[in-house]
Design a protein around this motif. Sequence first.
Motif: not given
Length: 371
Positions: A198-202, A224-225, A338-340, A362-364
């Motif tokens: 998800a953070n690679a997407v960001q 979510f992504a 926050d939403r992670l 979960t994402i995290r």
Amino acid sequence: METTGAVLRSQGGQYELVTLEVGDPGPGEVLVEMAYAGLCHSDEHLRHSNAGGRYPIVGGHEGSGRVLAVGPGVSRVAPGDHVVASFLPACGTCRWCASGRSNLCNLGATIGTGQLPTGTWPFRLDGAELGGFCMVGAFARHSLLHEASVIRIHPWLPLDTAALMACSVPTGWGSAVYAGGTRPGDTVVVVGCGGVGANAVQGAVHAGASHVVAVDPVAFRREFALTVGATHAVESSRDAAALARELTWGNGADVVVLTLGSTDAESTRLAARCLGKGGTLVLTALADVATDVTLSLQGNGVTAYEHRIQGALFGSCNAHRDVPMLLRLAEEGKLELDRLVTRRYSLDQLHQGFADQAAGETIRGLLVHAD
């Protein structure tokens, strides 16, 4: 002092809650009261193998907390400071730190055993010395770290989401931005959209990618992504390969970031099929057992199309530079934190947290030591 922590006694075992003794900080060492710890798949890998390391070992490498005490000579932090743990210490002076590659710092040689660079073992269990995973041991309420493994943060920043800065956010973000070298207009495929993906997407979005394709078999993670910047979301790398060619008028992806919870030869082969000419395959994911064959590529294609295969440890980030920068982006509303955090768990719910992670729910997950 005594504290409670989650320990793996042997390979293939389960995390066990035990009472640990934590030593006083010696020269260059810092005693940290952990507030939060992220549930990273690397801590699940630790149950299956610990190449170059040893058991027993205290789990957890993604954490945040407060400094309780420091040893002689410590200058980076002081008692009362809020800190993020860095699972890769950075001395600042070795060849790798001096050349801007602090994620490869020589002080990281003992992250598998958890012995501190000073030679100290931070914990004792039943009279035996043991370390914390990645010299952190964030699954213990209190832990002894080297000062090169802590990053002071502003006291007004929330410690819960700051814990994610210890691994998942920089690892994912940097995999796209630094290791992948994403540029404006690029097409990026991210394979695996959990806490790192998800953070690679960001990161790909921040770097200016025109198309960001999120790949995950779990609908929740695909959805979510899309909320953090992915332009497309598909179930498999096969689907992503076809879509990448469609989006690029036949070429394929410029950057593919592999961030699965556990990788193998087939997943790397399929991820590589998404690449176009001159593309970069970033290998961030780890195999569940270090001896597994994790790479399978068509050699002539790599040569003829000048594909670049790039490993990414901590997203090629510099913790002391990038953690403050990413926290500032989050404070300015330019990075989602926050939403992670999908769910929170107490220490005695650790097994449930990893079960939820394995189920793709979960994402995290975030371990809460104390509010």
